[in-house]
Enzyme design. Structure first.
Site, mmCIF file in Angstrom:
data_model
loop_
_atom_site.group_PDB
_atom_site.id
_atom_site.type_symbol
_atom_site.label_atom_id
_atom_site.label_comp_id
_atom_site.label_asym_id
_atom_site.label_seq_id
_atom_site.Cartn_x
_atom_site.Cartn_y
_atom_site.Cartn_z
ATOM 1 N N LEU A 114 3.078 -3.450 2.304
ATOM 2 C CA LEU A 114 4.009 -3.580 1.188
ATOM 3 C C LEU A 114 4.575 -2.224 0.807
ATOM 4 O O LEU A 114 5.759 -2.101 0.467
ATOM 5 C CB LEU A 114 3.310 -4.211 -0.019
ATOM 6 C CG LEU A 114 4.180 -4.366 -1.275
ATOM 7 C CD1 LEU A 114 5.371 -5.278 -0.994
ATOM 8 C CD2 LEU A 114 3.362 -4.891 -2.443
ATOM 9 N N TYR A 115 3.737 -1.186 0.866
ATOM 10 C CA TYR A 115 4.230 0.166 0.591
ATOM 11 C C TYR A 115 5.398 0.504 1.509
ATOM 12 O O TYR A 115 6.451 0.977 1.062
ATOM 13 C CB TYR A 115 3.105 1.177 0.781
ATOM 14 C CG TYR A 115 3.568 2.612 0.788
ATOM 15 C CD1 TYR A 115 4.030 3.219 -0.381
ATOM 16 C CD2 TYR A 115 3.554 3.377 1.958
ATOM 17 C CE1 TYR A 115 4.464 4.532 -0.381
ATOM 18 C CE2 TYR A 115 3.974 4.690 1.968
ATOM 19 C CZ TYR A 115 4.431 5.266 0.796
ATOM 20 O OH TYR A 115 4.861 6.565 0.795
ATOM 21 N N ALA A 116 5.219 0.247 2.807
ATOM 22 C CA ALA A 116 6.287 0.525 3.767
ATOM 23 C C ALA A 116 7.530 -0.304 3.460
ATOM 24 O O ALA A 116 8.662 0.185 3.565
ATOM 25 C CB ALA A 116 5.798 0.233 5.180
ATOM 26 N N THR A 139 8.536 -1.371 0.552
ATOM 27 C CA THR A 139 9.264 -0.851 -0.615
ATOM 28 C C THR A 139 10.034 0.419 -0.259
ATOM 29 O O THR A 139 11.118 0.662 -0.794
ATOM 30 C CB THR A 139 8.311 -0.559 -1.792
ATOM 31 O OG1 THR A 139 7.334 0.421 -1.413
ATOM 32 C CG2 THR A 139 7.610 -1.831 -2.251
#
Length: 439
Positions: A247-249, A251
């Site tokens: 999810l970090y990637a 965003t």
């Protein structure tokens, strides 16, 4: 005593009806009087309640204003003083920039702010000092920056009023946007924080920038994580980035699309930097090299992840000083935004660069280097990497950054970790042969 009949019945005909009627009138009068009184009391109570609520709202608003960490004439003077460039007149590098640095109390933000101030640029920081990792480390960084004349506003990039006020007080020439919710694995625990900071916060900042007059040039931190499941190495800016593994990637990838939109519509000059595993003094405690150091010194075991088929994980570890050079080079070459009052006047630069070291090192080798500099043997638990969004390797192609920014990393992992260990032992109060510290 005998009751007389005449006492039971009146001698005058109709007297009972009249008295009954009078009694009823008196009761009705009392009733209406009571109802009127109750009505008046009700109106009084309503008025008092409304007054109280209005007063309470005023008190709450006043309290929030008084408790706010920004605002006021003294605050504005601090902002202007910190934002003022200090390069010598006639300097070959020019008059200097006024840079708003978001996430200024963070790892990269602190180092970039110090470097900008050292060369004579004006710097104002913004940071919300959240508790993702120990806020005391961020406050120590803030104290370090304050000692060099850099003022940090405690606030959130989602606060549009704060950002508008900052741009009203200072006509910033550049924005270095480093504020973000970091970490790959934490996204599985608190996904909303990534949307709040990395997407909503980015949009709020871009809105403030496009409405500013003049519009600043923007340099912001994307991530090497956008390469996701891409197995072509080394990673190039031309490679596909539509398969995020976390999810970090996702965003950060969304951030690249959002910034492209603001560049296209509003003429904002935007440069995105894909950082590759940044490390060094004043680093983030959630990073592997940092937690490994802590556990090794405390005699605790460390967990070393291994990829499928027993393949060691590898990272393109990039020393903080090299990342700072890339950030400042991006600011220096950013080009101007072309919008005025939120309206685009012409095309503006839009760029993306990899900032890495181009020399991936396996995690076991990282541990060996730490053992050498710490002079302590690590207790290792080697386990297979879980499905938590991590990727097995990263490797940067930095050709574009070298050509356009003059970017050239100079610190290898052995030298960089030696500097980190020296800082770590000093900051946390370790002495040689001692396991005591102030951690």
């Amino acid at each position: 005593m005998r009751v007389l009949e005449e006492d039971l019945f009146p001698s005058t005909p109709g007297k009972v009806k009249i008295e009954r009627a009078g009694a009823m009138n008196r009761q009705l009068h009392r009733c209406f009087a009571s109802t009127s009184t109750m009505f008046l009391w009700a109106l009084f109570l309503v008025a008092m309640t409304a007054s109280y609520l209005s007063f309470q709202s005023f008190v709450d608003t006043s309290s929030k204003y008084l408790a706010a960490s920004w605002g006021g004439l003294h605050w504005e003077r601090q902002i202007r003083a910190s934002a003022a460039p200090r390069r010598p007149p006639g300097s070959a590098a020019g008059a200097g920039m006024s840079v708003l640095v978001t996430g200024a109390a963070g790892f990269v933000g602190t180092h970039c702010s110090l470097a900008l101030r050292k060369r004579g640029d004006g710097v104002v920081g913004v940071d919300n000092f959240n508790a993702y990792y120990d806020p005391s480390l961020k406050k120590a960084r803030r104290a370090l920056l304050a000692s060099h004349g850099v003022f940090i506003v405690e606030g959130d990039i989602n606060d549009g009023r704060l950002l508008a006020k900052l741009f009203d007080v200072v006509p910033f020439t550049h924005v270095l946007h480093l504020a973000a919710q970091a970490g790959v694995r934490y996204a599985m625990q608190n996904p909303a924080s990534y949307v709040h900071s990395n997407i909503a916060g980015l949009v709020t900042l871009l809105e403030a920038c496009k409405d500013a007059d003049p519009q600043p040039a923007i340099v912001w931190a994307s991530s090497s994580s956008v390469y996701g499941l891409n197995d072509k190495v080394p990673f190039s800016e031309r490679d596909r980035t539509d398969q995020p593994a976390s999810l970090y990637a996702a965003t950060k990838k969304a951030g690249e699309e959002i910034t492209h939109t603001y560049n296209h519509i509003y003429g904002l000059s935007i440069t995105g930097l894909r950082f590759f595993t940044v490390y060094g003094p004043w680093g983030r405690p959630d990073m592997a090299y940092f937690s490994f150091t802590r556990n090794i010194l405390q005699g605790k075991p460390i967990t070393v992840y291994r990829g499928k088929d027993r393949v060691d994980l590898a990272r393109d570890f990039t020393y903080i000083d090299d990342i700072v050079k890339g950030c400042l080079g991006s600011l220096d070459t950013a080009g101007k935004s072309t919008g005025t009052g939120g309206k685009k006047r012409g095309p503006a630069p839009y760029r993306i660069f990899n900032l890495g070291n181009t020399a991936p090192v396996t995690v076991p080798n990282l541990v060996s280097i730490l053992e050498k500099h710490l002079r302590v043997k690590a207790k290792k638990n080697v386990v297979e990497m879980p499905g938590n969004g991590d990727v097995p390797f990263t490797h940067a192609n930095i050709t574009l950054a070298r050509q356009q920014l003059g970017y050239k990393p100079t610190t290898n992992l052995d030298v960089g970790l030696k500097k980190f260990v020296k800082w770590y032992q000093s900051y946390y109060g370790y002495t040689r042969g001692s396991k005591n510290s102030r951690q």
